[in-house]
Design a protein around this motif. Structure first.
Motif, PDB file in Angstrom:
ATOM      1  N   ARG A 233      45.430  45.167  41.150  1.00  0.00           N
ATOM      2  CA  ARG A 233      45.373  43.867  40.316  1.00  0.00           C
ATOM      3  C   ARG A 233      44.412  42.961  40.965  1.00  0.00           C
ATOM      4  O   ARG A 233      43.756  42.117  40.173  1.00  0.00           O
ATOM      5  CB  ARG A 233      46.913  43.326  40.273  1.00  0.00           C
ATOM      6  CG  ARG A 233      47.742  44.335  39.322  1.00  0.00           C
ATOM      7  CD  ARG A 233      48.904  43.840  39.303  1.00  0.00           C
ATOM      8  NE  ARG A 233      50.229  44.676  38.763  1.00  0.00           N
ATOM      9  CZ  ARG A 233      50.107  44.566  37.314  1.00  0.00           C
ATOM     10  NH1 ARG A 233      49.687  43.423  36.557  1.00  0.00           N
ATOM     11  NH2 ARG A 233      50.994  45.179  36.732  1.00  0.00           N
ATOM     12  N   ALA A 234      44.395  42.578  42.106  1.00  0.00           N
ATOM     13  CA  ALA A 234      43.598  41.586  42.805  1.00  0.00           C
ATOM     14  C   ALA A 234      42.179  41.750  42.502  1.00  0.00           C
ATOM     15  O   ALA A 234      41.365  41.028  42.271  1.00  0.00           O
ATOM     16  CB  ALA A 234      43.943  41.341  44.190  1.00  0.00           C
ATOM     17  N   GLU A 235      41.704  43.139  42.732  1.00  0.00           N
ATOM     18  CA  GLU A 235      40.136  43.454  42.637  1.00  0.00           C
ATOM     19  C   GLU A 235      39.815  43.246  41.094  1.00  0.00           C
ATOM     20  O   GLU A 235      38.690  42.884  41.009  1.00  0.00           O
ATOM     21  CB  GLU A 235      40.013  44.893  43.109  1.00  0.00           C
ATOM     22  CG  GLU A 235      40.224  44.902  44.720  1.00  0.00           C
ATOM     23  CD  GLU A 235      39.214  44.337  45.577  1.00  0.00           C
ATOM     24  OE1 GLU A 235      38.013  43.904  44.775  1.00  0.00           O
ATOM     25  OE2 GLU A 235      39.428  44.073  46.884  1.00  0.00           O
ATOM     26  N   MET A 236      40.637  43.670  40.284  1.00  0.00           N
ATOM     27  CA  MET A 236      40.461  43.597  39.018  1.00  0.00           C
ATOM     28  C   MET A 236      40.464  42.099  38.401  1.00  0.00           C
ATOM     29  O   MET A 236      39.485  41.662  37.595  1.00  0.00           O
ATOM     30  CB  MET A 236      41.340  44.331  37.841  1.00  0.00           C
ATOM     31  CG  MET A 236      41.444  45.818  38.253  1.00  0.00           C
ATOM     32  SD  MET A 236      40.058  46.833  37.809  1.00  0.00           S
ATOM     33  CE  MET A 236      40.332  46.693  35.746  1.00  0.00           C
ATOM     34  N   LYS A 237      41.212  41.456  38.777  1.00  0.00           N
ATOM     35  CA  LYS A 237      41.140  40.012  38.638  1.00  0.00           C
ATOM     36  C   LYS A 237      39.788  39.292  39.260  1.00  0.00           C
ATOM     37  O   LYS A 237      39.356  38.462  38.680  1.00  0.00           O
ATOM     38  CB  LYS A 237      42.273  39.203  39.262  1.00  0.00           C
ATOM     39  CG  LYS A 237      42.326  37.794  38.939  1.00  0.00           C
ATOM     40  CD  LYS A 237      43.462  37.044  39.592  1.00  0.00           C
ATOM     41  CE  LYS A 237      43.476  35.488  39.486  1.00  0.00           C
ATOM     42  NZ  LYS A 237      44.803  34.971  40.021  1.00  0.00           N
ATOM     43  N   ALA A 238      39.387  39.791  40.634  1.00  0.00           N
ATOM     44  CA  ALA A 238      38.163  39.147  40.997  1.00  0.00           C
ATOM     45  C   ALA A 238      37.130  39.622  40.213  1.00  0.00           C
ATOM     46  O   ALA A 238      35.906  38.859  39.975  1.00  0.00           O
ATOM     47  CB  ALA A 238      37.869  39.708  42.455  1.00  0.00           C
ATOM     48  N   LYS A 239      37.098  40.534  39.545  1.00  0.00           N
ATOM     49  CA  LYS A 239      35.700  41.107  38.708  1.00  0.00           C
ATOM     50  C   LYS A 239      35.992  40.649  37.070  1.00  0.00           C
ATOM     51  O   LYS A 239      35.047  41.032  36.443  1.00  0.00           O
ATOM     52  CB  LYS A 239      35.888  42.794  38.398  1.00  0.00           C
ATOM     53  CG  LYS A 239      35.855  43.515  39.808  1.00  0.00           C
ATOM     54  CD  LYS A 239      35.795  44.988  39.720  1.00  0.00           C
ATOM     55  CE  LYS A 239      35.617  45.609  41.133  1.00  0.00           C
ATOM     56  NZ  LYS A 239      36.112  46.925  41.019  1.00  0.00           N
ATOM     57  N   ASN A 240      36.981  39.807  36.926  1.00  0.00           N
ATOM     58  CA  ASN A 240      37.191  39.223  35.544  1.00  0.00           C
ATOM     59  C   ASN A 240      37.526  40.335  34.638  1.00  0.00           C
ATOM     60  O   ASN A 240      36.688  40.333  33.526  1.00  0.00           O
ATOM     61  CB  ASN A 240      35.949  38.418  35.277  1.00  0.00           C
ATOM     62  CG  ASN A 240      35.953  37.171  36.002  1.00  0.00           C
ATOM     63  OD1 ASN A 240      36.740  36.265  36.106  1.00  0.00           O
ATOM     64  ND2 ASN A 240      34.452  37.001  36.458  1.00  0.00           N
TER      65      ASN A 240
END
Length: 356
Positions: free
Chosen positions: A198-205
């Motif tokens: 979830r955190a990585e996907m959020k960082a990638k918008n």
């Protein structure tokens, strides 16, 4: 002798540019020499090192033993337990500022190549987390036989996945472990994996649809793992763009049920829990909460560093590892990678501990 009036204007202009070029070149060379000297100075750490071959584990381990410059010991010793992934003894130099910090506190440090890395025999992907704990215990036994190591002052520092390993060692060897320092440690493998995704996907918008698809792919893999499905079934059904290798699948299969919670109430050694508020790998709020619930309060010290990443590195550097700023910091000011206070905190904390 010709005067300047006798020299054609174009010739005078060329000579001026030549002088400027020579001056500029000289400045560049001077800056390069100065920068090189500064880089050497910044990477000249206050310790001495020796390569060691550690016996007693499943296979010989190739390691680096870092000792304080002064005296002959016996010194305390900190075992460095790697996180997930490929890692050599000093994690490509990342551990060196910490090794210097421990040396100033009177402690040696030791790290070793994971099996199969840097010419070491074996394959780290064949290990379970229990295997990794037994490996660390073999290193402890090897170290305790050395006259320059104080057997009553041996602790463990473990980052990320190492946070599942070092509590196990402390529980196995309660009379031999002086302390543990979990860094960016998770509680539960499955929850950690979802948080990281979830955190990585959020960082990638990523869009909501992209996130849902990624979570579904992850759940599909977990279903197969829970069913003990063979790799071939995973490979024939996965839609991951970068599927796991057979070795990686078996490694995850051995370890995905990891949960440190049952071990925490059994700890009887001081614990320094080091967490970065901007960690994208681990839900550090969960980690802090569970450690405070389960570890005996008189044993636990927690530091939560603002603007720190999973590695307790300044988040703007760690989350942009290929940036020029990060590369230059790594080369010219490696101690400055870490957030302010971190190195001093571990030095001060360990210096005050009584022997085991």
């Amino acid at each position: 002798m010709p005067t300047s009036a006798d020299i054609p204007p174009k010739t005078r202009s060329r000579r001026r540019w030549l002088r400027r070029l020579l001056i500029a070149s000289g400045c560049v060379v001077a800056l390069a020499v100065a920068a090189g000297g500064w880089a050497i100075y910044q990477n000249d750490f206050d310790y001495r090192q020796e390569h060691v071959t550690i016996t007693g584990s499943t296979q010989p381990l190739e390691g680096t033993l870092t000792l304080p410059k002064q005296g002959n010991g016996p010194y305390g010793l900190v075992l460095f337990i790697h996180g997930d992934g490929v890692a050599n003894a000093d994690r490509d130099g990342f551990y060196r500022p910490m090794w210097e910090t421990f040396a100033k506190a009177g402690y040696a440090s030791i790290g070793w190549n994971k099996p199969g890395i840097g010419g070491a025999p074996g394959n780290w992907l064949d290990q379970s987390l229990r295997d990794r704990a037994l490996e660390a215990e073999a290193v402890m036994d090897w170290a305790r036989a050395r006259t320059d190591i104080d057997p009553h002052r041996i602790g463990l520092w473990g980052i990320s996945q190492g946070g599942w390993v070092i509590p196990q060692v402390a529980v196995d060897r309660p009379d031999q472990v002086q302390f543990i320092i979990p860094v960016g440690a998770a509680i539960n493998w499955e929850r950690q994996g979802e948080y990281n995704l979830r955190a990585e996907m959020k960082a990638k918008n990523a869009s909501d649809a992209e996130l849902r698809a990624a979570l579904q792919r992850r759940e599909d893999s977990l279903v197969l793992l829970r069913e003990d499905a063979p790799y071939e079934r995973y490979r024939s059904t996965t839609t991951d763009s970068d599927p796991m290798s057979p070795d990686r699948w078996r490694f995850v299969e051995r370890n995905f049920r990891a949960d440190v919670s049952p071990l925490l109430p059994r700890l009887n050694v001081p614990v320094l829990l080091e967490l970065g508020a901007e960690d994208r790998n681990v839900d550090v709020r969960e980690t802090e909460r569970v450690y405070k619930q389960l570890v005996k309060p008189e044993l636990l010290t927690v530091h939560m560093y603002p603007d720190a990443s999973h590695n307790i590195v300044k988040a703007d550097l760690d989350h942009n590892q290929d940036s020029l700023k990060t590369v230059l910091t790594y080369i010219f000011a490696p101690r400055s990678l870490y957030v302010p206070g971190y190195l001093d905190d571990i030095r001060d904390w360990v210096s005050k501990l009584p022997p085991r």
